[in-house]
Design a protein around this motif. Sequence first.
Motif, PDB file in Angstrom:
ATOM      1  N   ASP A  18       0.830  -1.214   0.000  1.00 14.07           N
ATOM      2  CA  ASP A  18       0.000   0.000   0.000  1.00 14.07           C
ATOM      3  C   ASP A  18       0.861   1.260   0.000  1.00 14.07           C
ATOM      4  O   ASP A  18       0.564   2.223  -0.718  1.00 14.07           O
ATOM      5  CB  ASP A  18      -0.919   0.004   1.223  1.00 14.07           C
ATOM      6  N   ARG A  19       1.925   1.253   0.794  1.00 10.23           N
ATOM      7  CA  ARG A  19       2.782   2.441   0.869  1.00 10.23           C
ATOM      8  C   ARG A  19       3.489   2.705  -0.463  1.00 10.23           C
ATOM      9  O   ARG A  19       3.586   3.852  -0.910  1.00 10.23           O
ATOM     10  CB  ARG A  19       3.806   2.269   2.002  1.00 10.23           C
ATOM     11  N   LEU A  20       3.999   1.659  -1.085  1.00  4.98           N
ATOM     12  CA  LEU A  20       4.707   1.842  -2.348  1.00  4.98           C
ATOM     13  C   LEU A  20       3.741   2.276  -3.457  1.00  4.98           C
ATOM     14  O   LEU A  20       4.083   3.134  -4.283  1.00  4.98           O
ATOM     15  CB  LEU A  20       5.429   0.559  -2.732  1.00  4.98           C
ATOM     16  N   ARG A  21       2.556   1.713  -3.458  1.00  4.23           N
ATOM     17  CA  ARG A  21       1.572   2.114  -4.469  1.00  4.23           C
ATOM     18  C   ARG A  21       1.192   3.583  -4.312  1.00  4.23           C
ATOM     19  O   ARG A  21       1.101   4.328  -5.305  1.00  4.23           O
ATOM     20  CB  ARG A  21       0.323   1.233  -4.363  1.00  4.23           C
ATOM     21  N   ARG A  22       0.970   3.998  -3.069  1.00  2.49           N
ATOM     22  CA  ARG A  22       0.603   5.400  -2.845  1.00  2.49           C
ATOM     23  C   ARG A  22       1.730   6.340  -3.266  1.00  2.49           C
ATOM     24  O   ARG A  22       1.475   7.477  -3.680  1.00  2.49           O
ATOM     25  CB  ARG A  22       0.261   5.636  -1.370  1.00  2.49           C
ATOM     26  N   ALA A  23       2.970   5.870  -3.170  1.00  2.65           N
ATOM     27  CA  ALA A  23       4.116   6.687  -3.567  1.00  2.65           C
ATOM     28  C   ALA A  23       4.386   6.615  -5.069  1.00  2.65           C
ATOM     29  O   ALA A  23       5.343   7.233  -5.563  1.00  2.65           O
ATOM     30  CB  ALA A  23       5.353   6.243  -2.797  1.00  2.65           C
ATOM     31  N   ALA A 157       9.828   1.139   7.803  1.00  2.00           N
ATOM     32  CA  ALA A 157      11.257   0.842   7.743  1.00  2.00           C
ATOM     33  C   ALA A 157      11.592   0.016   6.501  1.00  2.00           C
ATOM     34  O   ALA A 157      12.610   0.245   5.837  1.00  2.00           O
ATOM     35  CB  ALA A 157      11.694   0.104   9.003  1.00  2.00           C
ATOM     36  N   ALA A 158      10.732  -0.941   6.172  1.00  2.00           N
ATOM     37  CA  ALA A 158      10.969  -1.758   4.981  1.00  2.00           C
ATOM     38  C   ALA A 158      10.935  -0.907   3.718  1.00  2.00           C
ATOM     39  O   ALA A 158      11.742  -1.110   2.798  1.00  2.00           O
ATOM     40  CB  ALA A 158       9.933  -2.877   4.900  1.00  2.00           C
ATOM     41  N   VAL A 159      10.014   0.043   3.650  1.00  2.00           N
ATOM     42  CA  VAL A 159       9.932   0.922   2.478  1.00  2.00           C
ATOM     43  C   VAL A 159      11.216   1.742   2.349  1.00  2.00           C
ATOM     44  O   VAL A 159      11.753   1.912   1.242  1.00  2.00           O
ATOM     45  CB  VAL A 159       8.693   1.833   2.573  1.00  2.00           C
TER      46      VAL A 159
END
Length: 268
Positions: A18-23, A157-159
């Motif tokens: 979700d975080r990578l998609r939003r970015a 942290a993983a992102v």
Amino acid sequence: MTAILLGGAGRTGSRIHDRLRRAGRPVSYASRRTGFDWDDPSTWTPAITSATALYVCYSPDLACPGVAEKMAALGRAALSAGVERLVLLSGRGEQGARASEDALRDAGVPTAVLRCSWFQQNFSEHFLAGPVRRGRLRLPAPDVREAFVDLDDVADAAVVALTGERPDDATYELSGPELLTFADAAAVLASAMGRPVTFEPATVTDFVADLALDGIPSDEAEPLAHLFTEILDGRNASITEGVERMLQRPPSTFAAYAQRAAAAGAWA
């Protein structure tokens, strides 16, 4: 940067996705559903060929027999496929996982290892959700303190590790900002929920029987009991700086997590 998440849409993987998609970052899952099978190495290279970064989450545990050999083979496959960085989810204080960490690194791909304390979300999204809902944590746990870590901090942290300007070849120990016993955690949960939650030391048999009320079979409950009896011996009764080093902010408190989870209806 194209990230592929090995381990499917689990609790960490879904948050990272979700975080990578939003970015606006290219990201996808690799799991049995998409043709990736940990037990069939011939499926690995086709699944990771397009990746420049891999997030590796192995279930049930990195310390299981034969996993180090799988990690060594995955490291070699990643190197051959041109993967530039690896991010491995590991357990804090799990000596058996160290061989798997080392094996993954042996091929030479820069690898950020995230060693995590017990997840706060185990109380709302995993095997402790039912006991919390019933208001009684019956656990084979001694009266030791643990620095429960927020899964959202782990995902953040993983992102960072997946998208940093340079591949990071380091080990980070991630914990929350405070040390709590399970009795302390029960009190915090009770305050957030507005109803009683107690902690009771229990035998492994009682613990397995309690989880059976939530449909968790004994062959899954017994390894969880093993984690209580082996890892919770005081070895992780310390606070680390891993979250702050990676995110430049303090880690989330257990009370903040409990309040969010209660407001979202986790134990309704």
